[in-house]
Design a protein around this motif. Structure first.
Motif, PDB file in Angstrom:
ATOM      1  N   VAL A 278       6.851   0.313   0.411  1.00 58.36           N
ATOM      2  CA  VAL A 278       6.711  -0.976   0.814  1.00 58.36           C
ATOM      3  C   VAL A 278       7.229  -2.229   0.008  1.00 58.36           C
ATOM      4  O   VAL A 278       7.023  -1.984  -1.337  1.00 58.36           O
ATOM      5  N   LEU A 279       8.201  -2.917   0.537  1.00 60.85           N
ATOM      6  CA  LEU A 279       8.579  -4.209  -0.680  1.00 60.85           C
ATOM      7  C   LEU A 279       7.816  -5.401  -0.305  1.00 60.85           C
ATOM      8  O   LEU A 279       7.572  -5.752   0.897  1.00 60.85           O
TER       9      LEU A 279
ATOM     10  N   LYS B 225       3.216   4.539  10.511  1.00 64.73           N
ATOM     11  CA  LYS B 225       2.149   5.690   9.720  1.00 64.73           C
ATOM     12  C   LYS B 225       2.308   7.252  10.349  1.00 64.73           C
ATOM     13  O   LYS B 225       2.587   8.228   9.685  1.00 64.73           O
ATOM     14  N   ASN B 226       2.334   7.103  11.668  1.00 60.69           N
ATOM     15  CA  ASN B 226       2.102   8.382  12.516  1.00 60.69           C
ATOM     16  C   ASN B 226       3.482   9.032  12.190  1.00 60.69           C
ATOM     17  O   ASN B 226       3.591  10.284  11.897  1.00 60.69           O
ATOM     18  N   LEU B 227       4.689   8.178  12.574  1.00 60.91           N
ATOM     19  CA  LEU B 227       5.863   8.850  12.112  1.00 60.91           C
ATOM     20  C   LEU B 227       6.235   9.280  10.941  1.00 60.91           C
ATOM     21  O   LEU B 227       6.765  10.364  10.482  1.00 60.91           O
TER      22      LEU B 227
ATOM     23  N   ASP C 196      -2.324  -4.592   4.122  1.00 64.01           N
ATOM     24  CA  ASP C 196      -1.398  -3.403   4.767  1.00 64.01           C
ATOM     25  C   ASP C 196      -0.693  -2.443   3.695  1.00 64.01           C
ATOM     26  O   ASP C 196      -0.821  -1.132   3.716  1.00 64.01           O
ATOM     27  N   VAL C 197      -0.525  -2.923   2.347  1.00 61.35           N
ATOM     28  CA  VAL C 197       0.427  -2.123   1.583  1.00 61.35           C
ATOM     29  C   VAL C 197      -0.541  -1.159   0.952  1.00 61.35           C
ATOM     30  O   VAL C 197      -0.333   0.084   0.733  1.00 61.35           O
ATOM     31  N   ALA C 198      -1.683  -1.745   0.718  1.00 61.81           N
ATOM     32  CA  ALA C 198      -2.768  -0.704   0.300  1.00 61.81           C
ATOM     33  C   ALA C 198      -3.184   0.223   1.154  1.00 61.81           C
ATOM     34  O   ALA C 198      -3.529   1.345   0.755  1.00 61.81           O
ATOM     35  N   ARG C 199      -3.191   0.034   2.447  1.00 59.61           N
ATOM     36  CA  ARG C 199      -3.442   0.998   3.589  1.00 59.61           C
ATOM     37  C   ARG C 199      -2.658   2.012   3.631  1.00 59.61           C
ATOM     38  O   ARG C 199      -2.846   3.203   3.880  1.00 59.61           O
ATOM     39  N   PHE C 200      -1.221   1.687   3.681  1.00 66.88           N
ATOM     40  CA  PHE C 200      -0.056   2.538   3.966  1.00 66.88           C
ATOM     41  C   PHE C 200       1.038   3.146   2.942  1.00 66.88           C
ATOM     42  O   PHE C 200       1.357   4.102   3.353  1.00 66.88           O
TER      43      PHE C 200
ATOM     44  N   GLU D   7       3.815   4.127  -7.873  1.00 67.95           N
ATOM     45  CA  GLU D   7       2.913   4.493  -7.060  1.00 67.95           C
ATOM     46  C   GLU D   7       1.948   3.355  -6.551  1.00 67.95           C
ATOM     47  O   GLU D   7       1.620   2.801  -7.402  1.00 67.95           O
ATOM     48  N   THR D   8       1.476   3.335  -5.453  1.00 67.14           N
ATOM     49  CA  THR D   8       0.610   2.241  -4.912  1.00 67.14           C
ATOM     50  C   THR D   8      -0.602   1.977  -5.940  1.00 67.14           C
ATOM     51  O   THR D   8      -0.864   0.979  -6.299  1.00 67.14           O
TER      52      THR D   8
END
Length: 286
Positions: A35-36, A185-187, A204-208, A225-226
């Motif tokens: 994610v940017l 996310k499923n893809l 959203d960044v933290a979740r995905f 890494e996140t």
């Protein structure tokens, strides 16, 4: 293996002296969900478009972009169309047909795939994204969320290795936003698609995200890494980014001397950390 590599990328638009991108270097491995993030005007959308030759803006560009080790400008147009998928922020800017099924077959027909293969792929994607109920509808009958899901399906029907999305949830209501992000996310999880996505939502960044690139004033100021990025709460706040609430809370707990992990991203992790804290009796010097 690195699927996308940027080396010392600098870009400015015609008749502008300001660099939209300033010496940006980073790489994305196959299977990453990157994610940017960063403030408005930081160069994120320009960077993404430069990674899709058909959408690259005009301007002065130096440095190098590689797709699986091959310079992007040396990649055949057909290969680029098939391997690198791009979903725009506004679906009306990407949709070119009048009906849903027309949009799904458009790219495949342009590439000259056999009709049997086209039918098979379209049926597969329509089923995967749950598009069958509105398969024959005109585009004008779709909601904003349905249009964006259609854009995603019409890109994925090409079976790209790399999926690039420029703020795909912009303008969607919370339900539509959640549905679209779950589909992406499923893809990533089920099909192994490498994802690069722009988002202003650090929640959203933290979740995905598996990896995060932070842009600030045209430069890449953090990449990793996140979990490692969200350890740097103070730096993120200085840039002006809204750090996820859970990360802020646990940073404050650490400041007050409580033995909690440096990086907590989810409610489940927060629950486990608090239970362990209670078992230990609280602060480190307790």
């Amino acid at each position: 293996m690195e699927i996308l590599t940027l080396k010392n990328l600098t870009f400015s638009y015609p008749e502008q002296t300001r660099r939209v991108l300033d010496d940006v270097s980073f790489s994305v491995d196959e299977g990453d969900f990157c994610v940017l993030a960063g403030g408005t005007g930081g160069g994120k959308s320009t960077l993404l478009r430069l990674c899709k030759p058909a959408l690259a803006p005009h301007g002065t560009c130096t440095g190098e972009i590689l797709y699986k080790g091959v310079p992007l400008d040396k990649l055949p147009a057909r290969e680029s169309a098939l391997r690198i998928g791009f979903v725009c922020q506004m679906p009306d800017q990407q949709i070119v047909c009048d009906k849903v099924w027309h949009e799904l077959v458009f790219g495949l027909e342009n590439l000259g795939l056999p009709q049997k293969e086209i039918s098979r792929r379209v049926a597969e994607m329509a089923s995967y994204f749950g598009i069958e109920p509105w398969f024959d509808l005109p585009i004008s009958a779709l909601s904003g969320g349905q249009k964006q899901l259609l854009c995603l399906a019409s890109v994925m029907v090409m079976r790209p290795d790399l999926l690039i999305l420029d703020e795909p949830t912009a303008g969607l209501d919370p339900e539509g936003r959640g549905d679209l992000l779950s589909s992406i996310k499923n893809l990533h999880d089920k099909k192994g698609t490498t994802v690069i996505l722009v988002s202003h939502s650090m929640e959203d960044v933290a979740r995905f995200a598996s990896h995060v690139l932070i842009m600030n004033h045209s430069k890449a100021v953090m990449y990793g890494e996140t979990r490692e990025i969200f350890k740097r709460v103070d730096e993120l706040c200085e840039i002006g980014l809204e750090v996820p609430q859970i990360s802020r809370v646990f940073a404050k707990l650490r400041e007050k001397g409580y033995e909690v992990p440096e990086s907590v991203l989810t409610v489940a992790e927060a629950k486990d950390a608090m239970l362990k804290l209670l078992e230990k009796g609280g602060k480190a010097d307790a």
